[in-house]
Design a protein around this motif. Sequence first.
Motif, PDB file in Angstrom:
ATOM      1  N   GLU A   1       1.222   5.112   9.192  1.00  0.00           N
ATOM      2  CA  GLU A   1       1.500   3.996   8.277  1.00  0.00           C
ATOM      3  C   GLU A   1       0.732   4.227   6.982  1.00  0.00           C
ATOM      4  O   GLU A   1       1.151   3.832   5.915  1.00  0.00           O
ATOM      5  CB  GLU A   1       1.072   2.671   8.922  1.00  0.00           C
TER       6      GLU A   1
ATOM      7  N   HIS B   1       0.256   0.180  13.660  1.00  0.00           N
ATOM      8  CA  HIS B   1      -0.220   1.561  13.584  1.00  0.00           C
ATOM      9  C   HIS B   1      -1.675   1.665  14.004  1.00  0.00           C
ATOM     10  O   HIS B   1      -2.410   0.660  13.953  1.00  0.00           O
ATOM     11  CB  HIS B   1      -0.091   2.070  12.137  1.00  0.00           C
TER      12      HIS B   1
ATOM     13  N   HIS C   1       3.764  -2.842   5.119  1.00  0.00           N
ATOM     14  CA  HIS C   1       3.613  -2.639   6.561  1.00  0.00           C
ATOM     15  C   HIS C   1       4.841  -1.910   7.069  1.00  0.00           C
ATOM     16  O   HIS C   1       5.855  -1.846   6.379  1.00  0.00           O
ATOM     17  CB  HIS C   1       3.509  -3.998   7.268  1.00  0.00           C
TER      18      HIS C   1
ATOM     19  N   HIS D   1      -0.734  -8.732  12.365  1.00  0.00           N
ATOM     20  CA  HIS D   1      -1.598  -7.940  11.481  1.00  0.00           C
ATOM     21  C   HIS D   1      -2.687  -8.830  10.911  1.00  0.00           C
ATOM     22  O   HIS D   1      -2.515 -10.044  10.827  1.00  0.00           O
ATOM     23  CB  HIS D   1      -0.754  -7.351  10.328  1.00  0.00           C
TER      24      HIS D   1
ATOM     25  N   GLN E   1      -5.553  -9.156   5.373  1.00  0.00           N
ATOM     26  CA  GLN E   1      -6.014  -8.236   4.318  1.00  0.00           C
ATOM     27  C   GLN E   1      -6.123  -8.940   2.972  1.00  0.00           C
ATOM     28  O   GLN E   1      -6.034  -8.305   1.916  1.00  0.00           O
ATOM     29  CB  GLN E   1      -5.113  -6.995   4.211  1.00  0.00           C
TER      30      GLN E   1
ATOM     31  N   ASP F   1      -7.230  -3.145  10.965  1.00  0.00           N
ATOM     32  CA  ASP F   1      -5.970  -2.882  10.274  1.00  0.00           C
ATOM     33  C   ASP F   1      -5.050  -2.087  11.203  1.00  0.00           C
ATOM     34  O   ASP F   1      -5.394  -0.980  11.615  1.00  0.00           O
ATOM     35  CB  ASP F   1      -6.280  -2.095   8.985  1.00  0.00           C
ATOM     36  N   GLY F   2      -3.905  -2.631  11.531  1.00  0.00           N
ATOM     37  CA  GLY F   2      -2.949  -1.945  12.409  1.00  0.00           C
ATOM     38  C   GLY F   2      -3.281  -2.103  13.884  1.00  0.00           C
ATOM     39  O   GLY F   2      -2.421  -2.451  14.697  1.00  0.00           O
TER      40      GLY F   2
END
Length: 416
Positions: free
Chosen positions: A127, A82, A361, A192, A195, A93-94
Amino acid sequence: MIFEVDQKRLDGEIETLAAFSDAEAPAVTRVVFSKQDAKARAWLKERCREAGLAIREDAVGNTFARWAGTRAELPAVGTGSHVDAIPHAGKYDGVVGVLGGFEAIRTLQRSGFQPERSIELVIFTSEEPTRFGIGCLGSRLMSGTLSPSEAAGLRDAEGDTLEAVRRGAGFSGSLDEVRLPGDYYSAWVELHIEQGPILEREGVSLGLVTSIAAPASFRITIEGEGGHAGGRLMPGRRDALCAAAEIILAVERFALGTGAIDTVATVGICQVHPGAVNSIPSRVQLAVDLRDTDAARRDTVLREIEVACGEVGERRGVKIDWQMINADAPAQSSPEILAALTAACEAEGIGFKRMVSRAYHDSSFMAQIAPIAMLFIPCRGGVSHRPDEYSSPEEISRGVRVLARTLASLSAGGKS
Ligand code: GLV
Ligand code: MN
Ligand code: MN
């Protein structure tokens, strides 16, 4: 075959995408169907067209960019992620899954590789739960996890429905058509950032995700009695925020109480009405995020919080309403895709470990219609959802090389 990633261009593209933002750099805010989201999508589609990919958009704005295989009639291999970003997020992120997936395709193209199955890059709509309160909107609709009518009726903070907002953003057609058949993808792989801190801490380059934790979220609304902060005496007050404070601590206590490192709970939103220093809070809304790799254990915590709410409400004379937003299943990765990822890491001489994803996700939902797996790259300090989120170009490029090799092997058509 040697796969060479254009690390410099990829790095530049990550920077370019980060500039489509409603927050000042280095923070990125890109809420679904905002002007910046539209600009980012337009820029991305143009890059995909330049690479010879065929673009399709569905009624909720999920975007598909397809590199046609020689056996295009076969189910395709999918990759992507995303580009929407929560308020004051980072650049990766994404985005690493979208631009990294795109660069994996271009890496294969440059190497002269020709896939049998088509390889498709997907940019999922929303997302993040920022605008409509529920995450993975695009992939929920794609997988049939969320019904089109429920989705259409979701509202943002302005009271606008998803139906109206997506049409306003230029996505018409029926939401019924977003759902994909179970044989659309033969395999799905999402790249990804982790995180979390594990890869960095252990000095491992890549994480092969074996399962994705089961997320749940809910809203708790507490109605008490407001009044003058000076005139109203303390005995007999029905302060909604004091009740909320007890509930917030109960959420933490029950999550810690499982003794499992995999149970995590967060109260991320606390809205206080009327929100004046000299006014007793009459209404509070909390938004709670609760996750576990073990769905049954998560549901036990959920019930404990519910019981605690009942007890606090009774004792403090406040009314407590509970609204469940989602309680999803965990997702398991496919052994075949994990084997392909393992072989790709070995061929590239890149160290890896198997791990769980505690974040959710779009792959969590793609798992309902396709065999899936995910590939994690380290991020500095395990930081994400913050402006200082960071993964180095070298780390990203290692992930892209392994992704490219994996897509290549998964795109073999086999006998069927
Ligand atoms: C995704 O952004 C998540 O909250 O796990
Ligand atoms: Mn996120
Ligand atoms: Mn993400």
